[in-house]
Design an enzyme around this catalytic site. Structure first.
Site, short mmCIF file in Angstrom:
data_model
loop_
_atom_site.label_atom_id
_atom_site.label_comp_id
_atom_site.label_asym_id
_atom_site.label_seq_id
_atom_site.Cartn_x
_atom_site.Cartn_y
_atom_site.Cartn_z
N ALA A 82 0.85 -1.20 0.00
CA ALA A 82 0.00 0.00 0.00
C ALA A 82 0.87 1.24 0.00
O ALA A 82 2.04 1.19 0.40
CB ALA A 82 -0.88 0.02 1.25
N SER A 84 1.04 4.29 2.26
CA SER A 84 0.55 4.23 3.65
C SER A 84 0.65 5.55 4.42
O SER A 84 0.28 5.58 5.60
CB SER A 84 1.30 3.14 4.41
N THR A 133 -6.58 -0.69 8.10
CA THR A 133 -6.31 0.28 9.16
C THR A 133 -7.58 0.69 9.89
O THR A 133 -8.68 0.62 9.32
CB THR A 133 -5.66 1.53 8.51
N ASP A 134 -7.42 1.20 11.10
CA ASP A 134 -8.57 1.74 11.83
C ASP A 134 -9.00 3.10 11.26
O ASP A 134 -10.08 3.60 11.59
CB ASP A 134 -8.27 1.87 13.34
N GLU A 135 -8.16 3.69 10.41
CA GLU A 135 -8.48 5.04 9.89
C GLU A 135 -9.71 5.01 8.98
O GLU A 135 -10.30 6.06 8.71
CB GLU A 135 -7.27 5.64 9.17
N TYR A 158 -5.82 8.71 2.04
CA TYR A 158 -5.28 7.40 2.42
C TYR A 158 -6.39 6.52 2.98
O TYR A 158 -6.60 5.38 2.53
CB TYR A 158 -4.16 7.56 3.47
N LYS A 162 -8.03 3.00 1.50
CA LYS A 162 -8.05 1.73 2.24
C LYS A 162 -9.50 1.26 2.43
O LYS A 162 -9.79 0.06 2.35
CB LYS A 162 -7.36 1.88 3.60
P1 NAD Z 1 4.91 0.79 4.35
O1 NAD Z 1 4.61 2.06 3.63
O2 NAD Z 1 6.04 0.76 5.32
O3 NAD Z 1 5.19 -0.37 3.30
C1 NAD Z 1 4.42 -0.54 2.14
C2 NAD Z 1 5.14 -1.54 1.25
O4 NAD Z 1 4.34 -1.75 0.08
C3 NAD Z 1 6.50 -1.04 0.76
O5 NAD Z 1 7.46 -2.07 0.83
C4 NAD Z 1 6.24 -0.66 -0.70
O6 NAD Z 1 7.39 -0.81 -1.52
C5 NAD Z 1 5.16 -1.67 -1.06
N1 NAD Z 1 4.32 -1.23 -2.19
C6 NAD Z 1 3.77 0.01 -2.38
N2 NAD Z 1 3.08 0.04 -3.53
C7 NAD Z 1 3.19 -1.20 -4.08
C8 NAD Z 1 2.68 -1.82 -5.25
N3 NAD Z 1 1.93 -1.12 -6.12
N4 NAD Z 1 2.97 -3.10 -5.51
C9 NAD Z 1 3.76 -3.81 -4.64
N5 NAD Z 1 4.28 -3.29 -3.53
C10 NAD Z 1 3.99 -2.01 -3.23
O7 NAD Z 1 3.55 0.36 5.05
P2 NAD Z 1 3.31 -0.34 6.46
O8 NAD Z 1 3.29 0.69 7.52
O9 NAD Z 1 4.20 -1.52 6.59
O10 NAD Z 1 1.81 -0.82 6.27
C11 NAD Z 1 1.53 -2.08 5.64
C12 NAD Z 1 0.04 -2.26 5.52
O11 NAD Z 1 -0.56 -2.19 6.82
C13 NAD Z 1 -0.64 -1.17 4.70
O12 NAD Z 1 -1.64 -1.77 3.92
C14 NAD Z 1 -1.25 -0.23 5.72
O13 NAD Z 1 -2.41 0.37 5.22
C15 NAD Z 1 -1.57 -1.20 6.84
N6 NAD Z 1 -1.55 -0.61 8.19
C16 NAD Z 1 -0.47 0.09 8.62
C17 NAD Z 1 -0.47 0.62 9.91
C18 NAD Z 1 0.71 1.38 10.45
O14 NAD Z 1 0.63 1.93 11.55
N7 NAD Z 1 1.84 1.43 9.77
C19 NAD Z 1 -1.57 0.40 10.75
C20 NAD Z 1 -2.65 -0.34 10.26
C21 NAD Z 1 -2.62 -0.85 8.98
#
Ligand code: NAD
Length: 351
Positions: A82, A84, A133-135, A158, A162
């Site tokens: 994603a 993010s 996400t909770d967002e 964002y 999601k």
């Molecule tokens: P991040 O931004 O650190 O990592 C995202 C990863 O996705 C990266 O490695 C990026 O290269 C890859 N990516 C982006 N676009 C892509 C595409 N088109 N094809 C393939 N790969 C792609 O994100 P994160 O913080 O690790 O979050 C991971 C997931 O968890 C997300 O879906 C996010 O919405 C969800 N999430 C995150 C949090 C948080 O606090 N970080 C909380 C709840 C949910």
């Protein structure tokens, strides 16, 4: 040995999840586009491991998705990939729609077609787990918490992207029977998080002696969960979650952003005192609030606790102290990810 196709496994949560899965004997195929947020350096300890394969590619690539599914016949697809970062979605929402909505749609279509061609046992065992996400639930007042029954009310591009992906996942289950699971989690923190999000950004700026800009009055409330606990929740949902269901994941650790920043400052005071003896808190500066900034998120993770017996193992104070230690011990990793050249320094620290 189960095989999982993990997308976005070079990002923060994905990398933690991949490392943990391999340590537990799972074969992992990691499909990642390596945007600014993806770092192969996070996975260097498993490169060359026969249980791990890295594939550089986009979740929106239809041919690649179909090929990986037929070649590896994974037991599960876990979709972390994603865009993010909320601030980036305000600067440029289109990339968020492209990956989070269209990319997830492509992955769902490829999984549906692959799954439909499996034999009965294969169809029975397959899972598509979507990490969200909770967002998506929007903003809360001082009272109440988000449950799985809360209405969707996303406020940032964002969150909207999601939310759209969550609805598509649900629709693929109801329309075609794809065995999906969705998790909606609160803010994660821990090792390997790109230094644009609140906790690693504050650590990086404080160590560099730079100001610590806090959005608005800093009183926005977020619920925090240590990343290893999130990974454990996802594993648990994969293992025992009810197909078609959604599970909220949270840490029961609501904190105001300003309190998170001051906690970090105090931890750094003890570990890396400033040369002039002043407290790191003197670096805090209040800046104009993020447009549409949600005031409070809070998660009720009772369903996950009751039905799947999951509870977070790491309290906020313990987790945040170990996270500060990790960043202090891994400054080379931080320098490496910042040197990708695609990093733009965000001015505000909002979560
Ligand atoms: P991040 O931004 O650190 O990592 C995202 C990863 O996705 C990266 O490695 C990026 O290269 C890859 N990516 C982006 N676009 C892509 C595409 N088109 N094809 C393939 N790969 C792609 O994100 P994160 O913080 O690790 O979050 C991971 C997931 O968890 C997300 O879906 C996010 O919405 C969800 N999430 C995150 C949090 C948080 O606090 N970080 C909380 C709840 C949910």
């Amino acid at each position: 040995m189960p095989t999982w196709l993990v997308t976005g496994g070079a990002g923060f949560i994905g990398a933690n999840f991949v490392l943990d899965a391999i340590a537990r004997g799972v074969r992992v195929v990691n499909l990642d586009a390596l945007t600014y947020a993806g770092n192969r350096a996070s996975l260097v300890s498993v490169e060359g491991n026969s249980a791990y394969r890295f594939v550089h590619g986009d979740i929106g690539d239809a041919a690649l998705g179909a090929q990986l599914l037929s070649e590896h016949r994974p037991d599960a697809v876990v979709n972390f990939a994603a865009e993010s970062h909320v601030d980036r979605s305000i600067d440029g929402p289109a990339a968020f729609v492209r990956t989070n909505v269209m990319g997830t749609l492509n992955l769902l279509e490829r999984c549906r077609d692959h799954w439909a061609g499996l034999d009965e046992a294969g169809r029975e065992g397959f899972r598509f787990l979507h990490v969200s996400t909770d967002e998506v639930y929007g903003s809360l007042g001082a009272e109440g918490r988000f449950s799985e029954q809360s209405n969707y009310a996303p406020n940032s591009p964002y969150a909207a992207s999601k939310a759209a992906s969550d609805h598509l996942v649900r629709a693929f289950h109801h329309t075609w029977g794809l065995p999906v699971l969705t998790t909606n989690c609160s803010n994660n923190y821990g090792p390997l998080q790109f230094p644009e999000k609140l906790i690693p950004l504050v650590i990086a700026r404080a160590l560099a002696g730079e100001s610590l800009p806090v959005y608005g009055d800093g009183r926005q409330v977020r619920d925090w969960l240590f990343v290893a606990d999130h990974c454990a929740a996802i594993r648990r949902v994969l293992e025992a979650g009810q197909v078609g269901e959604t599970y909220n994941v949270g840490g029961d650790a609501e904190r105001e952003n300003l309190a998170v920043v001051t906690t970090l400052c105090r931890l750094l005071d003890a570990r890396r005192p400033r040369a002039d003896g002043s407290a790191h808190e003197t670096l805090i500066r209040f800046v104009a609030d993020r447009p549409g900034h949600d005031r409070r998120y809070a998660i009720d993770a009772g369903k996950l606790r009751r039905e799947l017996d999951w509870v977070p193992a790491v309290g906020f104070e313990q987790g945040v102290a170990s996270t500060v230690d990790w960043y202090l011990d891994n400054q080379a990793w931080v320098r490496g990810v910042l040197e990708t050249g695609q990093h733009t320094r965000r001015i505000g620290t909002g979560a």
